[in-house]
Scaffold this active site. Structure first.
Site, PDB file in Angstrom:
ATOM      1  N   HIS A 100      36.165  39.052  48.357  1.00 31.63           N
ATOM      2  CA  HIS A 100      35.210  38.172  47.201  1.00 31.63           C
ATOM      3  C   HIS A 100      35.787  38.527  46.012  1.00 31.63           C
ATOM      4  CE1 HIS A 100      34.689  34.175  46.511  1.00 31.63           C
ATOM      5  NE2 HIS A 100      33.624  34.350  45.482  1.00 31.63           N
ATOM      6  N   ARG A 150      45.153  26.266  59.760  1.00 29.34           N
ATOM      7  CA  ARG A 150      45.384  27.313  59.095  1.00 29.34           C
ATOM      8  C   ARG A 150      46.589  28.091  60.192  1.00 29.34           C
ATOM      9  NH1 ARG A 150      42.539  31.169  55.213  1.00 29.34           N
ATOM     10  NH2 ARG A 150      44.326  31.828  54.279  1.00 29.34           N
ATOM     11  N   TRP A 160      46.459  38.534  56.442  1.00 27.04           N
ATOM     12  CA  TRP A 160      46.356  39.506  55.373  1.00 27.04           C
ATOM     13  C   TRP A 160      44.178  40.018  55.412  1.00 27.04           C
ATOM     14  CZ3 TRP A 160      43.640  39.684  50.439  1.00 27.04           C
ATOM     15  CH2 TRP A 160      42.173  39.219  50.184  1.00 27.04           C
ATOM     16  N   TYR A 216      38.211  37.725  42.307  1.00 25.90           N
ATOM     17  CA  TYR A 216      37.737  37.536  40.646  1.00 25.90           C
ATOM     18  C   TYR A 216      38.722  39.010  40.148  1.00 25.90           C
ATOM     19  CZ  TYR A 216      34.441  34.510  42.408  1.00 25.90           C
ATOM     20  OH  TYR A 216      33.683  33.631  42.558  1.00 25.90           O
ATOM     21  N   HIS A 267      30.467  33.806  52.304  1.00 29.88           N
ATOM     22  CA  HIS A 267      30.273  32.256  52.648  1.00 29.88           C
ATOM     23  C   HIS A 267      31.602  32.721  53.196  1.00 29.88           C
ATOM     24  CE1 HIS A 267      32.283  32.827  47.805  1.00 29.88           C
ATOM     25  NE2 HIS A 267      33.142  33.064  48.908  1.00 29.88           N
ATOM     26  N   HIS A 268      32.737  33.389  53.234  1.00 31.45           N
ATOM     27  CA  HIS A 268      34.204  33.791  53.871  1.00 31.45           C
ATOM     28  C   HIS A 268      33.470  33.606  55.690  1.00 31.45           C
ATOM     29  CE1 HIS A 268      36.951  34.286  51.130  1.00 31.45           C
ATOM     30  NE2 HIS A 268      35.272  34.649  50.121  1.00 31.45           N
ATOM     31  N   THR A 324      31.704  29.255  35.569  1.00 31.06           N
ATOM     32  CA  THR A 324      32.571  29.278  35.734  1.00 31.06           C
ATOM     33  C   THR A 324      32.958  27.724  34.659  1.00 31.06           C
ATOM     34  OG1 THR A 324      32.750  30.131  37.995  1.00 31.06           O
ATOM     35  CG2 THR A 324      34.918  29.178  37.066  1.00 31.06           C
ATOM     36  N   GLU A 377      37.501  40.538  44.892  1.00 36.16           N
ATOM     37  CA  GLU A 377      38.930  40.936  45.011  1.00 36.16           C
ATOM     38  C   GLU A 377      39.782  39.290  44.034  1.00 36.16           C
ATOM     39  OE1 GLU A 377      41.613  42.773  44.939  1.00 36.16           O
ATOM     40  OE2 GLU A 377      43.393  41.844  45.121  1.00 36.16           O
ATOM     41  N   LYS A 431      33.289  28.467  31.255  1.00 32.24           N
ATOM     42  CA  LYS A 431      34.095  28.772  30.560  1.00 32.24           C
ATOM     43  C   LYS A 431      34.749  27.651  30.148  1.00 32.24           C
ATOM     44  CE  LYS A 431      35.052  33.450  32.476  1.00 32.24           C
ATOM     45  NZ  LYS A 431      36.077  34.256  31.475  1.00 32.24           N
ATOM     46  N   ASP A 436      47.319  54.988  23.453  1.00 29.07           N
ATOM     47  CA  ASP A 436      47.882  55.283  24.610  1.00 29.07           C
ATOM     48  C   ASP A 436      46.077  54.941  25.601  1.00 29.07           C
ATOM     49  OD1 ASP A 436      48.906  55.082  26.850  1.00 29.07           O
ATOM     50  OD2 ASP A 436      50.623  56.684  25.564  1.00 29.07           O
ATOM     51  N   SER A 442      46.045  53.718  44.187  1.00 29.83           N
ATOM     52  CA  SER A 442      47.088  53.438  43.248  1.00 29.83           C
ATOM     53  C   SER A 442      45.554  52.007  41.730  1.00 29.83           C
ATOM     54  CB  SER A 442      47.978  52.446  43.159  1.00 29.83           C
ATOM     55  OG  SER A 442      48.103  52.540  42.286  1.00 29.83           O
ATOM     56  N   SER A 443      44.771  51.601  42.963  1.00 30.52           N
ATOM     57  CA  SER A 443      43.551  50.922  42.109  1.00 30.52           C
ATOM     58  C   SER A 443      42.780  51.147  41.475  1.00 30.52           C
ATOM     59  CB  SER A 443      43.336  49.256  42.800  1.00 30.52           C
ATOM     60  OG  SER A 443      44.602  48.298  43.296  1.00 30.52           O
ATOM     61  N   SER A 497      41.793  33.204  26.979  1.00 33.42           N
ATOM     62  CA  SER A 497      40.989  32.857  25.936  1.00 33.42           C
ATOM     63  C   SER A 497      41.502  33.632  24.878  1.00 33.42           C
ATOM     64  CB  SER A 497      40.034  33.919  26.623  1.00 33.42           C
ATOM     65  OG  SER A 497      38.963  33.057  27.408  1.00 33.42           O
ATOM     66  N   HIS A 536      53.068  37.209  53.135  1.00 30.29           N
ATOM     67  CA  HIS A 536      53.354  36.408  51.997  1.00 30.29           C
ATOM     68  C   HIS A 536      51.796  36.934  51.219  1.00 30.29           C
ATOM     69  CE1 HIS A 536      53.260  32.745  49.233  1.00 30.29           C
ATOM     70  NE2 HIS A 536      52.410  32.467  50.162  1.00 30.29           N
TER      71      HIS A 536
END
Lengths: 336, 803
Positions: free
Chosen positions: B257, B454, B143, B261, B306-307, B332, B259, B335, B108, B173-174, B272, B79
Site C-alpha cells: 500500500h 481479474r 505481481w 503512494y 484493505h487489500h 487527497t 508503494e 490536494k 549533486d 536499489s530503491s 504542484s 506487466h
C-alpha cells in the site's frame, strides 16, 4: 462549412455513444454484482448505492469547477499578471471538513453492514455446506445430508446456508455475485460465508483469487430451488446409481481397472478423494468446473486428453483408446 | 566571475574521460544518472506496454486463443511487476535525480557514487527479471505473488525464482536511493531554503523516500522467507508445517500500500509545480498541500489490510482498516481542491504540460473516488479481484502517475536536453492518450460491476462481457499509439528541436535559474533563497533587501568540488547481479558474484579515503551526510528486524513437530555471549573517543578489541547453531527452526559485516591512514555497531527470556 460538418459529426458520435451506453450496458447479467438475489447481496447494494451516488456527485462538482476554471481563467493576449494569492484558511478548513462529512455518511452504513453480514453466531437451522476449492474445481459436501457433489451447488430458497470454506491446495475465492460478496478459501484457515437465497434460479460463480494456470476455468453454478425440489434432489443424490448395462457396463469395467479409482469416488466402486465425486456425475449439466456440457462426446474427449480441454488440468491422460473412452463416458454420463 | 567559469570548464575538460560510453558507465553526475533512469524506464515501459497489448488482444473476444493460459498468466505478472518496479518508479527516479539537486540549489546528491550504484543495481534487477523470458520461465504467479501458489510444490519451475531474486535486487536499489535522497534533501539545501520553502516536488520526493526506506524492509523479509522456502526448505509459507498464509499477504501489503503512494506522490509533486507555473500564481495553500502529502504517506502505512477484506480477518479488523482507508481520502481531496484553487484566478497557459496536469486532476478524481467505493468492505467484497479494481488502479496509475510523469516530461524536457518539444504534437499526444485511456479503462468499471474477474485468460460468451472488452482493447491500442507519439516528439526534438532558453516557461523554482541543460556543477554560484518560489520573486521584483537577511549571500569564488567518475558502482552492481543470477545456475556463480561485489565495495569505500574533500560533509542539519545517511539506514533496519521478530512471535507455538524453544535454547551460555556483545559496545565508545582525540595507540587497541569481542560473539553463535543441529533442530525441522535460524542468522550476518568493517578501520589505522579527520568514519561504523548490539538485546529478550 467546417463548423456544420463538425456539428453533424459530433451529433453522430453522440448518437453512437448513447446507443452504446444504453444498449451496451445491461445490469442484469449472469454475474452482475448489482442484481442482488440474496439478503447478503442486497445488504451490500444498500451501502453500494449510497457510496455510488455520493462519489458521482463529488465527481460532477469537481469536473464542473475544473471546466469552469479552465474556460474562465484562460490566458488571453494582454492579460495582466494575476494576483499572487497564497491561500485562504477558512476555505481550506471548509474543504477539509466537507469530505470528512461525506465519509461519515459512507462509514456509518458500512460498519453496520460489516457486522450484519459477518454475524459471529451461525443459526442452528442453517444448511451447512463445506466448500473445498481445488485447482481448478469446486467440491461441495453436505455433511448433515451425506451428499457430495462438484461444481454445481443446490440450495433451497429462503433458507440460510452457511458455507465452510476449506482450501486443500492453494488460495481460491468463492464468489457468486448475485448471491453476495466473495470470501477467500485459504489453506490452513477456515472461513465462513452465510446468506439466504431469495429467488429460485441458476446463478453463475467463479473463483476470484488467482490460483494458477486454469484460474479462469474454475467456474461453478448455484441452483436455488424451492424446498421440496431441494429435498427431492437430496434424495436422488443419496440413492445409489442404477447398475449400468451395455456400453455403460463396459465403461464401468474400464473405470474400475483404470487409474480413475485412485482419485475419484463412485460409491460402491471407488473412494478416491482428490478429484470430483462422480457418483451422480450424469445428474450435472456441465463438467470440468462449468466448462463443457455433460455429453458423451465431450466427456470422451476429456478422458482422452484433459489438458487439451483445460490447461494444466491435474487429471492425466489415461492412455485409453477412443472406443474405451467413449464407453467410459457413456457409463459416467449415465450416473444420474 | 567570467574567469571563474572558465576555470570550472577547464577542470571539467581535463577530467572528462576519453570515450563517451565509458563516461556514461562511470558517471556520478546526478543529471546523467537521471537521464539513464529515464531512458531505461522508457525501454521497460514499452516492454510492459507490449505485454499489456497482448493481454488485451487475448481478451478482445471470448474463448480466444491468441496466447495460452500459462503465457497469459506470465504476461499479466510481468506487466504488473514491470510497470510498478521498472517503469513508474524509475521514471520518478529520473526526475528525482535530475531535478531535486537543482531545485534545492545543490551541486549533486549527497552520495554521488551511491547514486550511480542505485541505478546499476536497478538495471541488473530489471535485466534479471526480463531474462526470465529468455530462459523460458517468466514469473506467472501475479505481481502480488500470493503464497502458497509461489511455493516449489505449486510453482516448481524457475519462474518464481526469477521473480523473487530480481525483486530483492530491485529493493536494494530503491533503499540505497532512498537513503541518498533523504540525506540530500535534509542536508544539502541552498542557504535560505528552509523546509517550508522547498518546492512541492522536493517535498513529495522526501515523503516518497521515507516510504521507500520504511516499506521495502517488510517485503524484503517476505521475499527472503519465500527464497528460503524455495531454496533451503524452510516452512514460512508451508501450511502443513503450521505456516499461516496471511503472513505473506500482510508483509506484501504493508509494503504494497505505501508503494501505491510511492507511485503517485511524485506525480502529485509534479502537478504542484506545473499548475502554478502555467497559471502564473503560487500554489494555493502550499503548507496544507505539504501536510496533506505527509499525512497521505503516514496513513499509507496503516491501511494495508484493505487489500484483504475478502481474506476473512473478521468484522473488527475490517472496520478498523475501512475507517483508516476512508481517512486518506481527506488529505487527497484537499490536494485536489487546492489545485483547483491554484488555477482559479490565474492566467492559464494551455501548454502540453498543463494539459497533462489538468488531465491528472480529472482522471485521478475518478480513480480516487472509485477507491473510496472499495474502502467499504461490503462493497469491496463485490469489487475486489474484478475489473472494477483493474479500472480503479489504472485510473490512479495511468490517469494519476503516468499523466503526472508526462506533465513532468514536457515541463522539464527543455531543462534536461536544452531543446524544446513540439507543443502542437504534444497537445495531439495528450488528446490521443486522454481519450484512448478513457476508452480503454472506463468500460472496465462496468465489466467489473457485471462480474468479470481479474486475471482470467479467457471467458465464455453470454456473460455480457464481449462488447466492452473489445472496446477496451481498441482503446488500449490507441493508448499505445499515444505513447509512440511521445517517442516521435522526443526523437524530433533531440534531432532538430529549437534550442531552449534557461527559463522557457517563466518558471518559479531554482532549476530555471541555470542554463538548459545545466553545467556539470549546476550553478556557478549557489543561489541564496528568499522564500517559496524564490526564482519568481527574483524575476518579478518581490525580493526586498530585508527578506534576504536570513540567507547567506553565495560566494562567487567558492571552491567547487565535483566528484570524479568511478567504475566501482557498476562493478559492485555487476557482482550483485551475477550473484543473484547465480542462484539460478550454480553456487559457484553465486560465490563469484559475491567476491566481485565485496571486492568492488572495498575499492568503492577506499577510493576517496585520502581525498580532503571527503573529510567534512556537513550540511543544513550541521551533521555529516554519512551520519545522517546511517541514521536513515538504521531506521530502515529497524523495520527489517522488526518484521523478522514479529514473524517469530506470530509463529511461536505453531510448529507441528518438536523440538520446542524450551527444549533447545540455552539461556546461561547465551547470557555470556550477550554480555560479551554489550561490552563490545563499550569498547566501541572508547575507540571512537581515542580516534577523535588522535590517540592512535589507544584507537588501535579499542578498535581491535571491539572487533575481537564481535568475533567471540560469532563464535558463541557458531557453537550454538552446531549444538542445535546436533539436537535435531535445523532450518527445515519446523517453524521454530525456520524462524529462529533466519532471525538470528541475519543478525549474525550483520555482526559479521560489522566485524569486517571494524577490522578494515583497524588495518587502516595500523598503516597510519586513520587520522583524527577520519573520526566520522569510525563514528558511522560505531552507530551501526551499537544498533546491531541493541537489536541483539531485543532478540535475546524476545526469543530466550520470554517463555
Amino acid at each position: 462549412m467546417s463548423a456544420r460538418a463538425g456539428s453533424l459529426w459530433e451529433r453522430r458520435v453522440g448518437h453512437v455513444a448513447l446507443v452504446l451506453l444504453l444498449g451496451g450496458c445491461s445490469w442484469d447479467t449472469p454475474m452482475s454484482t448489482v442484481a442482488g438475489r440474496s439478503d447478503f447481496a442486497r445488504s451490500i447494494l444498500d451501502v453500494y448505492a449510497i457510496i455510488t451516488w455520493a462519489t458521482v456527485v463529488i465527481a460532477l462538482v469537481v469536473f464542473g469547477v475544473l471546466a469552469w476554471v479552465l474556460l474562465r481563467f484562460r490566458d488571453r493576449p494582454g492579460a495582466a499578471m494575476p494576483r499572487q494569492t497564497h491561500g485562504h484558511t477558512a476555505l481550506e478548513i471548509a474543504w477539509t471538513i466537507a469530505p470528512a462529512l461525506v465519509l461519515l455518511v459512507i462509514a456509518i452504513p458500512t460498519v453496520q453492514i460489516i457486522f450484519r453480514t459477518q454475524a459471529a453466531s451461525v443459526s442452528p437451522d442453517a444448511l451447512q455446506v463445506t466448500v473445498r476449492g481445488w485447482q481448478w474445481w469446486w467440491e461441495f459436501r453436505y455433511p448433515g445430508l451425506d451428499v457430495v457433489t462438484a461444481n454445481e451447488l443446490y440450495l433451497p430458497v429462503g433458507r440460510t446456508v452457511t458455507l465452510r470454506l476449506e482450501g486443500p491446495d492453494v488460495i481460491h475465492s468463492f464468489w457468486v455475485p448475485q448471491l453476495g460478496g466473495k470470501r477467500d478459501v485459504i489453506p490452513g484457515r477456515v472461513n465462513h460465508l452465510s446468506f439466504t437465497p431469495a429467488t429460485p434460479g441458476e446463478y453463475r460463480g467463479q473463483c476470484a483469487e488467482f490460483c494458477g494456470a486454469s484460474h479462469a476455468n474454475m467456474r461453478m453454478k448455484i441452483v436455488v430451488v424451492p424446498p421440496d425440489a431441494f429435498d427431492r434432489w437430496v434424495a436422488s443424490q443419496r440413492t445409489p446409481g442404477l447398475e449400468p448395462s451395455g456400453a455403460a457396463a463396459e465403461g464401468k469395467a474400464i473405470y474400475a481397472r483404470s487409474a480413475c479409482v485412485g482419485c475419484h469416488t463412485i460409491r460402491g466402486v471407488s473412494s478416491g478423494t482428490i478429484a470430483p465425486d462422480l457418483t451422480h456425475f450424469g445428474s450435472r449439466a456441465t463438467f470440468a468446473a462449468g466448462l463443457y456440457p455433460n455429453t458423451v462426446d465431450d466427456v470422451a474427449a476429456w478422458i482422452l486428453d484433459p489438458v487439451a480441454m483445460k490447461p494444466a488440468a491435474k487429471m492425466p491422460a489415461l492412455g485409453l483408446t477412443p472406443a474405451e473412452a467413449r464407453a467410459l463416458a457413456t457409463y459416467l454420463t449415465g450416473l444420474k | 566571475m567570467a574567469t571563474h567559469e572558465a576555470a570550472l570548464r577547464a577542470t571539467h575538460t581535463v577530467t572528462r574521460p576519453a570515450s563517451v560510453v565509458w563516461s556514461w558507465v562511470t558517471t556520478v553526475d546526478h543529471k546523467r544518472i537521471g537521464i539513464l533512469y529515464g531512458a531505461t524506464a522508457f525501454f521497460f515501459f514499452l516492454m510492459g506496454g507490449i505485454e499489456a497489448l497482448i493481454i488485451r488482444l487475448q481478451l478482445a473476444r471470448p474463448n480466444a486463443s491468441v496466447v495460452s493460459a500459462e503465457t497469459f498468466n506470465a504476461l499479466f505478472t510481468m506487466h504488473g511487476t514491470t510497470m510498478v518496479f521498472l517503469a513508474v518508479m524509475p521514471f520518478s527516479a529520473a526526475f528525482f535525480n535530475y531535478m531535486v539537486p537543482l531545485m534545492i540549489g545543490a551541486r549533486d546528491v549527497a552520495f554521488p557514487r551511491l547514486n550511480a550504484l542505485s541505478y546499476w543495481i536497478f538495471l541488473a534487477g530489471g535485466l534479471l527479471l526480463n531474462a526470465s523470458f529468455l530462459a523460458g520461465a517468466p514469473p506467472d504467479a501475479g505481481w502480488f505473488g500470493y503464497a502458497n501458489l509461489t511455493s516449489r510444490q505449486f510453482s516448481p519451475s524457475l519462474s518464481v525464482d526469477f521473480w523473487v531474486l530480481s525483486l530483492l535486487v530491485l529493493g536494494m536499489s530503491s533503499v540505497i536511493a532512498g537513503v541518498n535522497f533523504i540525506v540530500t534533501i535534509l542536508n544539502m539545501r541552498a542557504p535560505g531554503m528552509t523546509l517550508m520553502r522547498m518546492p512541492l516536488f522536493v517535498w513529495m520526493t522526501l515523503v516518497v523516500q521515507f516510504l521507500v526506506v520504511l516499506a521495502f524492509p517488510p517485503i524484503t523479509v517476505g521475499l527472503i522467507f519465500l527464497m528460503f522456502d524455495r531454496f533451503f526448505g524452510t516452512h514460512f509459507y508451508d501450511v502443513a508445517a503450521g505456516g499461516d498464509l496471511h503472513l505473506w499477504q500482510h508483509l506484501f501489503w504493508i509494503f504494497g500500500h505505501p508503494e501505491v503512494y510511492i507511485l503517485i506522490l511524485p506525480a502529485f509533486g509534479i502537478v504542484s509545480e506545473v499548475l502554478p507555473t502555467f497559471a502564473r500564481k503560487p500554489l494555493f495553500g502550499a503548507p496544507v498541500v505539504i501536510y496533506s502529502g505527509v499525512l497521505i504517506g503516514f496513513f499509507g502505512f496503516g491501511v494495508w489490510s484493505h487489500h484483504m477484506f475478502a481474506a476473512g480477518m473478521g468484522p473488527v479488523a475490517d472496520t478498523a482498516f475501512a475507517i483508516g482507508t476512508m481517512l486518506i481520502a481527506i488529505p487527497t481531496g484537499v490536494k485536489i481542491f487546492n489545485w483547483l484553487a491554484t488555477l482559479w484566478g490565474g492566467t492559464i497557459r494551455p501548454t502540453t504540460a498543463l494539459h497533462f496536469a489538468v488531465g491528472l486532476i480529472g482522471t485521478f478524481t475518478i480513480g480516487g473516488l472509485s477507491g473510496i467505493m472499495h474502502a467499504s468492505p461490503p462493497v469491496d467484497l463485490q469489487q475486489t479481484d474484478t475489473y472494477f479494481v483493474v479500472a480503479h488502479f489504472h485510473y490512479v496509475l495511468i490517469g494519476g502517475s503516468l499523466f503526472g510523469l508526462f506533465a513532468g516530461a514536457y515541463y522539464w524536457w527543455p531543462k534536461m536536453t536544452g531543446r524544446l518539444l513540439d507543443e502542437r504534437l504534444g497537445r495531439w499526444q495528450f488528446w490521443v492518450v486522454f481519450v484512448a485511456f478513457n476508452v480503454a479503462f472506463f468500460p472496465q468499471h462496468y465489466l467489473g460491476a457485471i462480474g468479470m474477474p481479474r486475471r482470467i485468460y479467457t471467458y465464455a460468451p453470454g456473460m455480457g462481457w464481449e462488447l466492452w472488452n473489445l472496446v477496451s482493447t481498441v482503446g488500449a491500442f490507441a493508448l499505445g499509439l499515444g505513447v509512440l507519439l511521445f517517442a516521435v516528439n522526443a526523437w524530433r526534438s533531440l534531432r532538430s528541436g529549437p534550442q531552449a532558453t534557461a527559463d522557457p516557461w517563466d518558471g518559479r523554482t531554482l532549476e530555471w535559474r541555470t542554463s538548459s541543460p545545466p553545467p556539470p556543477h549546476n550553478f556557478d554560484a549557489i543561489p541564496a533563497v528568499h522564500g517559496r518560489d524564490t526564482f519568481w520573486r527574483e524575476k518579478h521584483g518581490r525580493v526586498s533587501s530585508a527578506r534576504t537577511a536570513g540567507a547567506t549571500p553565495a560566494h562567487a569564488d567558492e571552491h567547487v568540488h565535483l566528484p570524479a567518475p568511478s567504475y566501482w558502482p557498476v562493478l559492485t552492481a555487476a557482482g550483485i547481479g551475477i550473484a543473484a543470477a547465480g542462484a539460478l545456475l550454480h553456487v559457484s556463480v553465486v560465490v563469484l558474484g559475491a567476491l566481485v561485489a565485496v571486492a568492488a565495495v572495498f575499492a568503492f569505500a577506499l577510493e576517496h579515503h585520502r581525498n580532503p574533500a571527503h573529510v567534512h560533509q556537513d550540511g543544513n542539519l550541521e551533521t555529516d551526510h554519512r551520519k545522517v545517511g546511517m541514521w536513515v539506514f538504521l531506521g530502515s533496519e529497524c523495520l527489517f528486524f522488526g518484521t523478522l521478530i514479529a514473524t517469530y512471535l506470530a509463529y511461536r507455538g505453531r510448529s507441528v513437530v518438536g523440538p520446542t524453544p524450551g527444549e533447545i535454547l540455552d539461556i546461561p551460555i547465551t547470557s555470556v555471549s550477550t554480555f560479551d556483545l554489550l561490552m563490545s559496545s563499550l569498547l566501541m565508545v572508547l575507540a571512537l573517543a581515542a580516534v577523535q582525540r588522535g590517540d592512535r595507540r589507544q584507537a588501535r587497541w579499542w578498535l581491535f578489541g571491539t572487533a575481537f569481542f564481535g568475533l567471540i560473539f560469532l563464535g558463541f553463535q557458531a557453537y550454538e547453531f552446531t549444538s542445535f543441529v546436533h539436537e535435531g533442530l535445523t532450518l527445515q525441522t519446523n517453524l521454530f527452526g525456520s524462524t529462529f535460524f533466519v532471525l538470528t542468522g541475519f543478525h549474525g550476518g550483520h555482526v559479521t559485516v560489522g566485524v569486517i568493517w571494524l577490522l578494515t578501520l583497524w588495518t587502516l589505522d595500523l598503516r597510519g591512514r586513520l587520522g583524527q579527520g577520519d573520526a566520522i568514519k569510525v563514528e558511522v561504523a560505531g552507530l551501526y555497531w551499537h544498533f546491531v548490539d541493541i537489536v541483539w538485546i531485543v532478540i535475546f529478550t524476545v526469543l530466550y527470556l520470554i517463555p
